[in-house]
Design an enzyme around this catalytic site. Structure first.
Site, PDB file in Angstrom:
ATOM      1  CG  ASP A  85      -1.904   1.203   1.128  1.00 56.12           C
ATOM      2  OD1 ASP A  85      -2.885   1.095   0.363  1.00 56.12           O
ATOM      3  OD2 ASP A  85      -1.683   2.214   1.818  1.00 56.12           O
ATOM      4  CD  GLU A 114      -1.896   6.030   2.834  1.00 59.70           C
ATOM      5  OE1 GLU A 114      -2.615   6.944   2.365  1.00 59.70           O
ATOM      6  OE2 GLU A 114      -2.333   4.894   3.093  1.00 59.70           O
ATOM      7  CG  HIS A 166      -7.134   6.650   5.130  1.00 59.94           C
ATOM      8  ND1 HIS A 166      -7.448   6.293   3.835  1.00 59.94           N
ATOM      9  CD2 HIS A 166      -8.304   6.805   5.790  1.00 59.94           C
ATOM     10  CE1 HIS A 166      -8.774   6.239   3.717  1.00 59.94           C
ATOM     11  NE2 HIS A 166      -9.305   6.535   4.882  1.00 59.94           N
ATOM     12  CG  ASP A 175      -4.535   1.543   4.450  1.00 60.73           C
ATOM     13  OD1 ASP A 175      -5.253   1.420   5.454  1.00 60.73           O
ATOM     14  OD2 ASP A 175      -4.501   2.579   3.756  1.00 60.73           O
TER      15      ASP A 175
END
Length: 857
Positions: A20, A22, A154, A159
């Protein structure tokens, strides 16, 4: 923590890496990575993690900081991605990568030159396949549904860990599927170019070790199990004599201390609701027609459902309830009727024998024959392959075959007509599986024979009336909600529209790419038939193509003549539509004879296409599936196209050379492209409604929030031919002055001016940011909604506020369910979302904000 073990004690697969990222925004071209999280699983257990912040060399947007909790000073001190890339590449190695909407993460990595070597498995795709009936597929929603730990949404590592747990749970669910289904999904995934192919191949091989026999059969489902699910209850048994309702007893259930108040803590006594219930009770007891206008918040559905349910139960007769929108139809079945039954149960009423269902038009149901034919087809689009795979899993459990149960992505929705039961009953009667009782449409109609309350929409109600019955069981008690739409729907249902494009699309379904002749050629190449049979079918297909080309060469002459006729005789010009009514005097003009001559040519060629399609259907009759894979579905489609061409030809013939004196005909020339459409509508809709719908009914109740004109029912009575109907005019119990505020932006361009769409979307974004979501935004056009969606998603999703829109993110039923389950979102709607939507309580909540004042969102 979820652990996957094989029957032998080993794990499925060796290693998986969940990933994942961000980022500063949603664009892989313009935005930057600010955090990387990855977790490696071996043997179904966490083996290692990787987590690091990344310096994006730019400011983090405020919304991203709020959403993630990542501070600017933290990333400023972090390494650049180049320093992280080699460690991440080594961490992933050759392992399959797992991600939620993984293409998003991979696009950012690809821009940085990092491309994992193994396959990529998307938990969003996998969840929609394995659990096709969920209302929402966000990572948060799936984690909650599958009991996955997700303590820091998040943030990249949290995540990634949640994604892996979700993945393992989904694989565990997939492994419960029949081995034959796993293999078939793998084959379809290969056709779709779906990375899930290798995963399902692995699951198929693993499960084959202990499950050597597939129970689904060559049809793709367990025939006996499906037949059992399609079995219906026995038909209703009418009472020997009429059992009237007790209005006082029913009204007592709705008092502030009645059964419904005890059953529902938020129930409110409303005088208007009781008044309406008493009138409806009288209509059921004494017969007759009733018009009820009841304002928003009256609780109309309970006021008519309570007496309808009790009357149907006591007398053993069906009551049909009709709505204009699918939204309200779903709300009645999923929420309102169960609520009334719960209230009656609180009152001690035995409703155990009560049966109800929602009945829809044929196009809403899966056709097993067409689905099986597409499944065997040698040519499928990726969207079709995904739809077939999703339906394959769904078929193992569905009892209705109703597409409303499915979450369909846009490409899958576009593919739906290829597998739907669209068409007429005559064509469907030739379906092999339908003759065996394996038909969702037939099953729904049979269940309706045993239902006390049948919920339909106006289109189906009027289609049944127009053909003299057969789509609905025989009934004598009718409630029409959203009745202000009845005249308009009747005008559409009892009239017609035919344009050049409509006709071109119809004949194209016979011979264009993906049409009957094209798919027939591909099926013959894949099959094994004798040279003689092949030659006969190919000859008929060639004749069909020639007939279609003849139609296409003659259609422009007819529609050009119609366009010239409008230009010569209609008033007005410019960019607006022009209309011309086809009166007897118009038909007497000299240039009308040219139109009649052009029609004769088109009529002859259309008749030839019908003939060729009929011959092709006869040639495919009783041909084995080995000789012609999917032949039954092809024959069904050919017959459906033939019937559609016949209907269009008959409509054009009536309008152009043999007009009905009770019908109005007119031409419309559209301003944007000059195309011409021929329109027709009944001269007196009310008269037809009285003859075909209202006549013979003991009880007819029509209700809406807007039926009267200047506080009288005179206009609607005249339009619907209901001169003697009883009346009830009620206000709304809501105090709108205290409960609602209207904000009118004063600094926006006019709707027709440049920049309006951008200003509208930005204003909406400001409002939705202030409320934190919890917003339903309604639009008057799909184009405006799509334009706003693009801007809103870019701004709001960085703040953790999802944006879903009608027609792009699932069916209305799924969107409403997702909104109620996760109200911190923005739902964009148009058309049916304007009416028949009941969203109360938290989803649309009181949201004071210093920049907006205090009000209701």
């Amino acid at each position: 923590m979820t652990t996957l073990l094989s029957p032998q004690g080993g794990s499925l697969g060796d290693t998986y890496v969940a990933l994942d990222l961000e980022t500063t925004g949603l664009s892989s071209e313009r935005d930057e990575i600010i955090e990387v999280g990855a977790v490696r699983y071996q043997g179904g257990r966490e083996a290692a993690t990787l987590s690091t912040l990344v310096n994006p060399r730019r400011a983090i947007p405020t919304g991203v900081r709020v959403l993630t909790g990542i501070r600017q000073e933290d990333v400023d001190a972090a390494p650049n991605f180049d320093a992280v890339a080699s460690n991440l590449q080594a961490f992933i190695g050759m392992a399959p990568v797992v991600g939620h909407n993984v293409s998003f993460d991979l696009a950012f990595l690809a821009r940085k030159g990092l491309r994992p070597s193994g396959p990529a498995y998307d938990t969003l795709d996998l969840a929609a396949l394995v659990m096709p009936r969920l209302p929402e597929y966000s990572l948060v929603a799936l984690s909650r549904r599958l009991d996955a730990v997700h303590d820091r949404p998040h943030r990249a590592l949290s995540d990634a860990q949640a994604t892996m747990e979700v993945f393992l749970s989904l694989v565990s669910r997939a492994l419960l599927l029949d081995v034959g289904i796993l293999g078939e999904v793998a084959r379809l995934a290969q056709r779709a170019g779906w990375p899930l192919e290798s995963l399902f191949r692995a699951m198929e091989r693993w499960k084959t070790r202990t499950e050597l026999f597939s129970g689904v059969g060559p049809e793709g489902f367990d025939v006996r199990a499906l037949a059992g699910r399609l079995e219906s209850e026995e038909d209703l048994s009418a009472a020997a004599s009429r059992q009237p309702l007790e209005a006082e007893a029913l009204a007592a259930h709705l008092t502030s201390d009645g059964a419904f108040a005890h059953a529902f803590p938020v129930f409110e006594h409303r005088n208007e609701q009781v008044q309406m219930l008493e009138k409806v009770v009288r209509a059921f007891n004494d017969g007759g027609q009733l018009l009820v206008e009841a304002g928003t918040g009256t609780g109309k559905s309970v006021a008519y459902l309570l007496p309808a349910i009790m009357y149907a139960l006591k007398n053993g007769v069906p009551v049909v309830v009709s709505t204009n929108t699918i939204n309200l139809q779903a709300q009645l079945v999923d929420k309102d009727i169960p609520a009334v039954l719960k209230g009656l149960g609180q009152a001690g009423v035995d409703t155990s024998g009560f049966r109800f269902l929602s009945l829809k038009g044929r196009g809403n149901y899966l056709c097993l024959e067409r689905w099986a034919g597409l499944r065997r087809s040698p040519a499928m689009t990726p969207g079709q392959a995904r739809l077939v795979a999703k339906a394959l899993v769904w078929l193992q459990e569905t009892e209705s075959g109703d597409r409303g149960e499915l979450f369909l992505a846009p490409a899958e929705s576009q593919a739906w007509p290829a597998v739907s039961a669209q068409g007429d009953d005559l064509a469907a009667g030739r379906c092999t599986l339908a003759r065996k009782g394996l038909c969702f449409v037939q099953a729904a109609r049979k269940r309706a024979e045993g239902a006390h309350v049948i919920v339909v929409n106006h289109a189906l109600l009027l289609a049944d009336a127009a053909r003299g019955g057969g789509l609905l069981p025989k009934y004598r008690h009718l409630v029409i909600d959203e009745a202000h739409h009845l005249e308009g729907v009747a005008t559409e249902a009892l009239g017609f529209r035919v344009s050049e494009q409509d006709l071109a699309d119809l004949v194209g379904r016979a011979a264009d790419d993906g049409g009957v002749a094209d798919r027939l050629a591909m099926a013959m190449r894949a099959g094994h038939m004798s040279a003689q049979m092949r030659s006969g079918i190919e000859g008929r297909a060639a004749g069909l193509r020639q007939a279609v080309e003849s139609v296409r060469s003659r259609m422009p002459g007819l529609f050009n003549a119609l366009g010239a006729f409008v230009e010569h005789h209609a008033e007005g010009s410019g960019g607006y539509d022009r209309t011309l009514r086809l009166t007897s005097s118009a038909r007497g003009e000299l240039d009308w004879s040219r139109i009649e001559g052009q029609w004769e040519d088109v009529d002859l060629t259309l008749t030839e296409v019908e003939k060729r399609l009929a011959e092709l259907c006869a040639a495919m009759e009783n041909v084995s599936d080995e000789a012609l894979p999917g032949g039954d579905a092809l024959r069904l489609d050919a017959d459906t196209v033939r019937q559609g061409i016949f209907d269009a030809r008959e409509r054009l013939k009536v309008a152009l050379v043999n007009p009905d004196q009770e019908t109005v005909y007119w031409l419309v020339q559209e301003g944007r492209d000059g195309g011409v459409a021929l329109r027709a509508a009944p001269l007196h809709v009310g008269k037809l409604l009285q003859e075909k719908l209202f006549a013979g009914k003991e009880t007819v109740v029509l209700t809406s929030a807007t039926l009267s004109t200047q506080k009288t029912f005179g206009y609607i009575k005249e339009r619907l031919s209901l001169p003697d109907a009883d009346e009830l005019l009620l206000g709304s119990p809501f105090d709108f002055k205290r409960a609602a505020l209207v904000y009118v932006p004063t600094d926006m361009p006019e709707p027709a001016q440049p920049g309006y769409a951008q200003a509208l979307a930005e204003t909406l974004a400001d409002v939705c940011s202030a409320t934190g979501g919890y917003t339903l935004a309604l639009f008057t056009s799909h184009a405006a909604m799509r334009s706003a969606r693009n801007i809103l998603q870019g701004r709001l999703e960085q703040q953790g506020i999802p944006v879903l829109s009608q027609g792009m993110d699932g069916s209305p039923k799924h969107l409403l369910a997702a909104f109620k389950a996760n109200p911190r979102m923005v739902l964009l709607g148009t058309a049916s979302f304007w009416e028949g939507v009941d969203i109360g309580g938290e989803p649309l909540r009181y949201a004071p904000h210093p920049g907006l004042g205090s009000g209701y969102g």
